[in-house]
Enzyme design. Structure first.
Site, short mmCIF file in Angstrom:
data_model
loop_
_atom_site.label_atom_id
_atom_site.label_comp_id
_atom_site.label_asym_id
_atom_site.label_seq_id
_atom_site.Cartn_x
_atom_site.Cartn_y
_atom_site.Cartn_z
N ASP A 167 9.35 24.60 -10.78
CA ASP A 167 10.00 23.30 -10.54
C ASP A 167 10.75 23.20 -9.06
OD1 ASP A 167 12.97 21.63 -11.21
OD2 ASP A 167 11.41 21.57 -12.98
N HIS A 204 17.73 20.89 -10.10
CA HIS A 204 16.97 20.73 -11.26
C HIS A 204 16.47 22.01 -11.78
CE1 HIS A 204 13.43 19.11 -13.56
NE2 HIS A 204 14.37 17.97 -13.85
N SER A 412 13.18 17.11 -19.61
CA SER A 412 13.14 18.24 -18.68
C SER A 412 13.85 19.35 -19.26
CB SER A 412 13.61 18.00 -17.31
OG SER A 412 12.72 17.19 -16.43
#
Length: 476
Positions: A167, A204, A412
């Site tokens: 990621d 994230h 996600s």
């Protein structure tokens, strides 16, 4: 003005990847993004066939340039993929690419004879999933706590389940969160812009790692910053990045991946074909996000879960709305999505707790749900105005401050919940094979939800608290 998130995010990614001309596809629609002027082929004989076939086709088309057809800086790579230039990337606009479209058509007969695909667009793979985020994060007071809350259990280095997150990287002060005490990996390359404001999608990977750790305390989590460039990467580079991620620490028990793309096909991505074959021969389970396009179109690599050769290898994850009873408005769906988990307004660690950090919203919320749902979904709530939606206007975008925790929504984040639940099952049952653990856990699961009229398997962590679902608030 009404937000156009795909187009807004396209412009943002293009600015970040300024040296790579991009187009929307296929042709004149906006379903995915790809590199202009180039196609992907396998190294060796396939590359020769593609070059010869496209040159012959272009010779018969007076408005196409045969001299453009050539290999782009051939190099040996583990993915076994070559980029072939078929047009001038600087010509035309972003709404499609005629030379690439012609190259694909020229190969249809050859592909029919070969019985397999020979050529592909060079798609953009993104954590925004087709440049359409579920939403942007919203600040949460530290006193409100995590959701899901941290499960009971202790970390044991000898028996910890290895989870690899591919990621964005870890925030510099991530260790100020006790939740991430057993997390390691790569740093986020650039957290803030020149004005000290958090950049879009920063945090994230940290948020995902925190969700795994909350659900499964006995995990050793490694985060690789493979997707730091606006959370996006070309398909031609994606396979290499996946290989690099597993090479750095060995094949993990579970690989959590919250990125992908659709490609208008039902047979996967050419750029990660070699990686997927090698993955199949390992014991690693790939847990992959189904995407946030509110669509039934296969989204890769999650959709490998529906291909016979990869059903044991990949688990695709869709998102449930806040109450956990129905699918979230943004979640992709269909038979290729094998399980759903809460994915709306989860609360996790976005940044460390050293100092408050500012963020300016990039996308405005909508007046009504963009997918036609009638609850206060992430499309409409919480209300904010974003800079990308209001370019050229007089409305000032909203700014917030993050002090550690955030609400965030998307497939996600449903994905690491499932990865964590499988890891927790492995620890509890002393199961060493993550693929076996996946099947045993789902077989014992009695949870279901309704998604677009279908009765689907749903996994809900025991420490997760449902969020009340309300009707949309009227816009003042």
């Amino acid at each position: 003005m009404a937000p156009q998130r795909f187009h807004e995010q396209f412009e943002q990614i293009q600015r970040s990847m300024r040296d790579v001309p991009l187009a929307m596809g296929p042709d004149d629609s906006a379903e995915f993004i790809y590199e202009k002027g180039y196609v992907l082929v396998r190294d060796g004989e396939d590359a020769r066939v593609v070059e010869d076939t496209v040159r012959a086709h272009f010779t018969a088309e007076p408005d196409l340039v045969q001299d453009h057809v050539r290999r782009a800086s051939p190099q040996t790579n583990r993915s076994g993929i070559t980029r072939i230039q078929v047009g001038d990337p600087g010509e035309g606009d972003r709404a499609g690419d005629r030379p690439v479209a012609h190259a694909l058509r020229a190969l249809r007969e050859s592909e029919g004879r070969a019985g397999r695909r020979l050529v592909s667009r060079n798609h953009l793979v993104s954590i925004a999933v087709n440049s359409c985020p579920g939403d942007e994060p919203a600040p949460v007071a530290p006193a409100d706590g995590l959701n899901p809350a941290q499960a009971e259990g202790t970390y044991d280095a000898e028996s910890a389940i290895g989870v690899l997150v591919v990621d964005t990287g870890l925030m510099r002060d991530f260790r100020s969160s006790p939740l991430l005490a057993h997390t390691d990996g790569d740093a986020q390359i650039k957290e803030c812009d020149d004005d000290g404001v958090l950049q879009q999608y920063v945090g994230h990977g940290t948020f995902i790692a925190g969700l795994v750790a909350a659900v499964a305390p006995n995990t050793g989590i490694t985060v690789r910053n493979s997707l730091n460039d606006a959370g996006a990467i070309l398909e031609s580079e994606f396979g290499e990045k996946l290989f690099e991620a597993v090479d750095a620490g060995g094949w993990p028990d579970i690989l959590s991946l919250s990125a992908g793309t659709s490609n208008g096909r039902t047979d996967g991505l050419l750029g990660i074909e070699a990686f997927m074959r090698e993955l199949r021969d390992q014991r690693t389970l790939l847990v992959a996000a189904a995407g946030n396009n509110g669509s039934a179109t296969p989204f890769w690599p999650a959709a490998y879960a529906d291909l016979p050769d990869y059903q044991d290898v990949v688990l695709s994850v869709g998102a449930l709305r806040g109450d956990g009873e129905f699918g979230a408005c943004f979640s992709n769906h269909g038979p290729w999505v094998k399980v759903y988990a809460p994915g709306e307004r989860l609360t996790g660690v976005l940044t460390g707790f050293d100092a408050p950090m500012p963020y300016i919203y990039q996308h405005s919320t909508y007046d009504t749900c963009r997918y036609g749902f009638g609850y206060a979904c992430t499309c409409v709530s919480p209300r904010h105005t974003g800079v990308l939606s209001e370019q050229g206007g007089s409305t000032k975008p909203d700014q917030v401050m993050f002090e550690g925790l955030a609400h965030w929504s998307g497939t996600s984040f449903a994905t690491p919940l499932v990865a964590g639940l499988i890891a927790s099952h492995m620890s509890a049952q002393q199961e060493s094979d993550p693929r076996v653990a996946r099947y045993k856990m789902l077989a014992a699961n009695s949870g279901y939800a309704e998604v677009r009229g279908a009765h689907v398997a749903a996994l809900r962590p025991g420490t997760w608290r449902p969020v009340p679902v309300l009707p949309p608030a009227p816009r003042s």
